[in-house]
Scaffold this active site. Sequence first.
Site, PDB file in Angstrom:
ATOM      1  N   ASP A 148      -0.131   5.081   0.941  1.00 31.67           N
ATOM      2  CA  ASP A 148      -0.337   6.039   2.035  1.00 31.67           C
ATOM      3  C   ASP A 148      -0.473   5.310   3.386  1.00 31.67           C
ATOM      4  OD1 ASP A 148      -0.410   7.839  -0.066  1.00 31.67           O
ATOM      5  OD2 ASP A 148      -2.590   7.965  -0.107  1.00 31.67           O
TER       6      ASP A 148
ATOM      7  N   ASP B 231       0.858  -1.169   0.000  1.00 34.51           N
ATOM      8  CA  ASP B 231       0.000   0.000   0.000  1.00 34.51           C
ATOM      9  C   ASP B 231       0.911   1.241   0.000  1.00 34.51           C
ATOM     10  OD1 ASP B 231      -2.345   1.627   0.551  1.00 34.51           O
ATOM     11  OD2 ASP B 231      -1.589   1.748   2.608  1.00 34.51           O
TER      12      ASP B 231
HETATM   13 MG   LIG Z   1      -2.922   3.100   3.557  1.00 37.11          MG
END
Ligand SMILES: [Mg+2]
Length: 187
Positions: free
Chosen positions: A15, A13
């Site tokens: 962020d 992922d």
């Molecule tokens: Mg995230």
Amino acid sequence: MHNGNRKRAAFLDRDGTITEEVGYLNHLSRFQIYPFAAEAIRRLNEAGIPVIVVTNQAGVSRGFFPEEFIHEVHRHMIGELAAAGARIDGIYYCPHSLADNCDCRKPRPGLLERAASEHALDLGGSFVVSDRYVDVQMGQTAGCHGILVLTGYGRGEYEWNRERWPRQPDSVVENLLAATDVILRNR
Ligand SMILES: [Mg+2]
Ligand SMILES: [Zn+2]
């Protein structure tokens, strides 16, 4: 079943996992890579594990920023990581929002499937690393080892929600660097 011709990857992922979770990252002035991210990714590179970023960017569909801005952020991220000797092998993003009902918005597996097809990856035995439980669950459903990091939303999700989770993450670790240890131990 693991297919020996296909590589297992680390799906990361963005962020809250590689970069600081700031809500909608809508300007480069808010962009900050975690200090441990380059080392973590470099260790995966050195181990020959493809590093694929999978990220929801609903800010596009919601009109918060243009799609071109995502590319700008990613050029910036790639450049900063490269300066520290780390390489990302692919970036897949979903620009849609929940209302678009697309097949690529996590936790749907569209981004994983596209990456697996384009990079000849074996989802079974791959790794998904995220600060969001739904991503971890998506990975587990696809046969990946699901690793929750406690950066970003992770600590709060783990503290407040874990008792409601139908299946626990395969690993819960402090951050992406610790996730790399898990990946290198389990590959
Ligand atoms: Mg995230
Ligand atoms: Zn989508």
